[in-house]
Design an enzyme around this catalytic site. Structure first.
Site, short mmCIF file in Angstrom:
data_model
loop_
_atom_site.label_atom_id
_atom_site.label_comp_id
_atom_site.label_asym_id
_atom_site.label_seq_id
_atom_site.Cartn_x
_atom_site.Cartn_y
_atom_site.Cartn_z
N TYR A 151 3.07 2.32 43.02
CA TYR A 151 1.92 2.43 42.21
C TYR A 151 1.95 3.64 41.16
CZ TYR A 151 -2.09 6.41 42.48
OH TYR A 151 -2.83 7.12 42.08
N SER B 6 -12.48 -1.23 50.03
CA SER B 6 -11.59 -2.19 50.65
C SER B 6 -11.01 -0.81 51.29
CB SER B 6 -10.27 -2.65 49.16
OG SER B 6 -10.14 -1.64 48.84
N PHE C 15 -3.57 16.12 39.54
CA PHE C 15 -3.17 16.31 40.07
C PHE C 15 -3.09 16.46 41.21
CE2 PHE C 15 0.64 17.56 37.30
CZ PHE C 15 0.18 16.89 36.19
N LYS D 101 -0.66 2.84 37.19
CA LYS D 101 -1.07 3.62 36.52
C LYS D 101 0.12 3.99 35.58
CE LYS D 101 -3.28 4.98 39.68
NZ LYS D 101 -5.27 4.56 39.33
N SER E 255 -2.28 9.41 36.98
CA SER E 255 -1.94 10.50 38.04
C SER E 255 -0.63 11.35 37.50
CB SER E 255 -1.78 9.53 39.19
OG SER E 255 -0.70 10.07 39.87
P1 NAD Z 1 -9.63 5.86 46.75
O1 NAD Z 1 -9.70 4.92 47.49
O2 NAD Z 1 -11.17 6.85 47.73
O3 NAD Z 1 -11.95 5.59 46.20
C1 NAD Z 1 -11.51 4.40 45.05
C2 NAD Z 1 -12.46 2.95 45.37
O4 NAD Z 1 -11.88 1.52 44.32
C3 NAD Z 1 -12.36 2.85 47.84
O5 NAD Z 1 -14.18 3.05 47.29
C4 NAD Z 1 -12.01 1.69 47.39
O6 NAD Z 1 -13.02 0.99 48.15
C5 NAD Z 1 -12.03 0.72 45.71
N1 NAD Z 1 -11.42 -0.55 45.49
C6 NAD Z 1 -10.70 -0.40 45.68
N2 NAD Z 1 -10.13 -2.09 45.30
C7 NAD Z 1 -10.94 -2.08 44.65
C8 NAD Z 1 -11.32 -3.92 44.73
N3 NAD Z 1 -10.51 -4.51 43.83
N4 NAD Z 1 -12.83 -3.75 44.08
C9 NAD Z 1 -13.70 -2.91 44.46
N5 NAD Z 1 -12.98 -1.40 44.32
C10 NAD Z 1 -12.21 -1.58 44.87
O7 NAD Z 1 -9.49 6.84 46.07
P2 NAD Z 1 -9.75 7.87 45.37
O8 NAD Z 1 -9.26 9.16 46.28
O9 NAD Z 1 -11.13 8.25 45.26
O10 NAD Z 1 -8.72 7.95 44.22
C11 NAD Z 1 -9.82 7.39 42.73
C12 NAD Z 1 -8.51 6.79 42.32
O11 NAD Z 1 -8.26 7.68 41.83
C13 NAD Z 1 -7.89 6.14 42.25
O12 NAD Z 1 -7.68 4.62 41.07
C14 NAD Z 1 -6.49 6.50 42.29
O13 NAD Z 1 -5.33 5.84 41.84
C15 NAD Z 1 -6.75 8.01 41.47
N6 NAD Z 1 -6.05 9.03 42.11
C16 NAD Z 1 -6.54 10.04 43.06
C17 NAD Z 1 -5.63 10.56 43.30
C18 NAD Z 1 -6.16 11.64 44.83
O14 NAD Z 1 -4.80 12.14 45.17
N7 NAD Z 1 -6.59 10.87 45.81
C19 NAD Z 1 -4.91 11.54 42.96
C20 NAD Z 1 -4.31 10.76 41.07
C21 NAD Z 1 -5.22 9.45 41.31
C1 UD1 Z 2 0.78 12.66 46.86
C2 UD1 Z 2 1.49 11.24 45.75
C3 UD1 Z 2 0.87 11.50 44.41
C4 UD1 Z 2 -1.16 11.72 44.80
C5 UD1 Z 2 -0.94 12.82 45.38
C6 UD1 Z 2 -2.72 12.96 45.80
C7 UD1 Z 2 3.33 11.06 46.86
C8 UD1 Z 2 4.76 10.82 46.76
N1 UD1 Z 2 3.10 11.27 46.02
O1 UD1 Z 2 1.20 13.51 46.52
O2 UD1 Z 2 1.06 10.02 43.62
O3 UD1 Z 2 -1.04 11.65 43.09
O4 UD1 Z 2 -0.32 12.81 46.60
O5 UD1 Z 2 -3.56 11.93 46.26
O6 UD1 Z 2 2.65 10.36 47.92
N2 UD1 Z 2 3.17 18.00 53.12
C9 UD1 Z 2 3.42 18.74 53.82
N3 UD1 Z 2 3.55 18.29 55.46
C10 UD1 Z 2 2.35 17.30 55.25
C11 UD1 Z 2 1.46 15.98 53.97
C12 UD1 Z 2 2.47 17.11 52.69
O7 UD1 Z 2 4.46 19.26 54.26
O8 UD1 Z 2 1.65 16.24 56.51
C13 UD1 Z 2 3.31 18.47 51.87
C14 UD1 Z 2 4.46 17.45 50.69
O9 UD1 Z 2 5.53 17.15 50.86
C15 UD1 Z 2 4.05 17.98 49.37
C16 UD1 Z 2 2.86 18.94 49.72
O10 UD1 Z 2 2.45 18.55 50.62
O11 UD1 Z 2 4.87 19.53 48.39
C17 UD1 Z 2 1.63 18.38 49.01
O12 UD1 Z 2 1.70 16.78 50.13
P1 UD1 Z 2 0.24 15.61 49.67
O13 UD1 Z 2 -1.05 16.43 49.67
O14 UD1 Z 2 0.81 14.37 50.51
O15 UD1 Z 2 1.09 15.29 47.79
P2 UD1 Z 2 1.38 15.07 47.40
O16 UD1 Z 2 3.02 14.89 48.02
O17 UD1 Z 2 1.91 15.73 46.38
#
Ligand code: NAD
Ligand code: UD1
Length: 337
Positions: A152, A38, A181, A156, A128
């Site tokens: 969201y 997805s 983070f 978590k 997260s």
């Molecule tokens: P991502 O979207 O790249 O990966 C998530 C994967 O889950 C995708 O490949 C998607 O196709 C799959 N998926 C979603 N719903 C599904 C379902 N019902 N059944 C099967 N597959 C499903 O995201 P990511 O950045 O790799 O994040 C992975 C996990 O880490 C997520 O749970 C996300 O919330 C968590 N997380 C991510 C971040 C970030 O910044 N990327 C930060 C904190 C937590």
């Molecule tokens: C966001 C999510 C958080 C998630 C994280 C990683 C929100 C409120 N939080 O965090 O839950 O775990 O992403 O996926 O969305 N910024 C700019 N310009 C931009 C984009 C971002 O100035 O175009 C700044 C933001 O204000 C922030 C920093 O860059 O200070 C990081 O932003 P971003 O990458 O979106 O992550 P978070 O907001 O920390």
């Protein structure tokens, strides 16, 4: 086959999941991926094969499909599971809360039921930093009280609680709740990385698209925060470091029972303008920007206390901000070749 250490990886085709599959293989595990694609592409699998040389078992199924999970767990006797699958866009979760609760909590519930039925009682869960309350003192510590500001985040928070309750009810269960983070960067090969659909919301993918000319300029959301230069500060962590933390967490889950929450960050924050400067230096590309209003819901500073990860997992991030920028750029550049 008999001695293969299979690990069920839900969401393994996604950004963090695919990097974790590489590290699992390097550490002697065999991932088995379930992903409904997805938010990822089937190309992930070919890319993983290119990096690892391994045909990773892959099932294009929804994690809420209990029959699919049963079929996979019957076929592969897994030592543990890593649960990445879920939706992750904060803004979208505010607009579509029920879809978020349905998908994220539905996946966790069905997975827990299926794992229990197959006696697989070790899980590493993608939580997260968003589960921490606004206004708490940084660095954020795992013992702090939790509280979320968007659906969201609540998914978590609630999933963490399900795992905690499960571990109380059944003493054989082990759950490592990793609170990520800000994961950025990409695999050194430039073959896998972060590929958001449409215009990116997050800083690093946006910066990379400004650098390659796809987007005109970065909008810096506010320069009047109480931080080093007024722009928001975050704890960025290289996705390969984060992936390695999962392998350590599997080891921990095999040795311990009960539920434990662990931050995965570096403990060092960078402001938006520091990230821009680091990116320009690491890549030689200009990143034009304009200061605009604050983004609603953003915090001034979000930085992890990395001590518990070090004490319990022996984890310490290896890569710095320069590697994160360089590797993100290499992947972006390859995408456009
Ligand atoms: P991502 O979207 O790249 O990966 C998530 C994967 O889950 C995708 O490949 C998607 O196709 C799959 N998926 C979603 N719903 C599904 C379902 N019902 N059944 C099967 N597959 C499903 O995201 P990511 O950045 O790799 O994040 C992975 C996990 O880490 C997520 O749970 C996300 O919330 C968590 N997380 C991510 C971040 C970030 O910044 N990327 C930060 C904190 C937590
Ligand atoms: C966001 C999510 C958080 C998630 C994280 C990683 C929100 C409120 N939080 O965090 O839950 O775990 O992403 O996926 O969305 N910024 C700019 N310009 C931009 C984009 C971002 O100035 O175009 C700044 C933001 O204000 C922030 C920093 O860059 O200070 C990081 O932003 P971003 O990458 O979106 O992550 P978070 O907001 O920390």
């Amino acid at each position: 086959m008999e001695n293969t250490k299979y690990v069920l990886v839900t969401g393994g085709a996604g950004f963090i999941g695919s990097h974790t599959c590489v590290e699992l293989i390097e550490s002697g595990y065999m991932p088995v991926i379930i992903d409904n694609l997805s938010n990822s592409k089937i190309e992930s699998l070919a890319r993983l094969k290119k990096i690892t040389g391994v045909d990773i078992p892959f099932y294009q199924e929804d994690v809420r499909n209990r029959e699919a999970l049963d079929m996979i767990l019957d076929k592969y006797p897994c030592v543990a599971a890593i649960h990445f699958a879920g939706y992750k866009a904060v803004g979208e979760s505010v607009a579509k809360p029920i879809e978020y609760y349905q998908n994220n909590l539905g996946c966790t519930l069905t997975l827990c039921e299926a794992l229990t039925a197959h006696n697989v009682k070790r899980v590493v869960f993608s939580s997260s930093a968003t589960v921490y309350r606004e206004g708490d003192e940084v660095p954020l510590k795992e013992e702090y009280e939790l509280g979320c500001t968007n659906p969201y985040g609540w998914t978590k928070y609630m999933s963490e609680q399900m795992f905690r309750d499960l571990c109380v009810a059944d003493k054989e269960w082990s759950a490592v709740l990793l609170r990520y983070f800000n994961p950025i960067g990409a695999h050194k090969s430039g073959i896998i990385g972060e590929e958001p659909n449409g215009i990116p919301n997050n800083l690093m993918p946006y910066v990379a698209k400004v650098a390659n000319g796809e987007l005109k300029e970065l909008r810096v959301f506010g320069n009047d925060y109480d931080t080093v230069d007024g722009t928001g500060v975050r704890d960025y962590i290289h996705v390969v470091d984060l992936a390695k933390a999962h392998v350590l967490a599997i080891g921990y889950a095999c040795e311990n029972t009960g539920a434990v929450a662990i931050n995965v960050g570096t403990g060092r924050g960078y402001s938006v303008l520091e990230v821009v400067a680091a990116f320009e230096k690491a890549t030689g590309q200009a990143v034009p920007y304009a200061i605009v209003d604050r983004r609603p819901g953003d915090l001034a500073e979000v930085v992890a206390s990395p001590e518990k990860a070090s004490a319990l997992l022996g984890f310490k991030a290896q890569y710095g901000i320069d590697d994160m920028c360089e590797d993100a750029w290499r992947f972006e550049h390859n995408l456009n070749k």
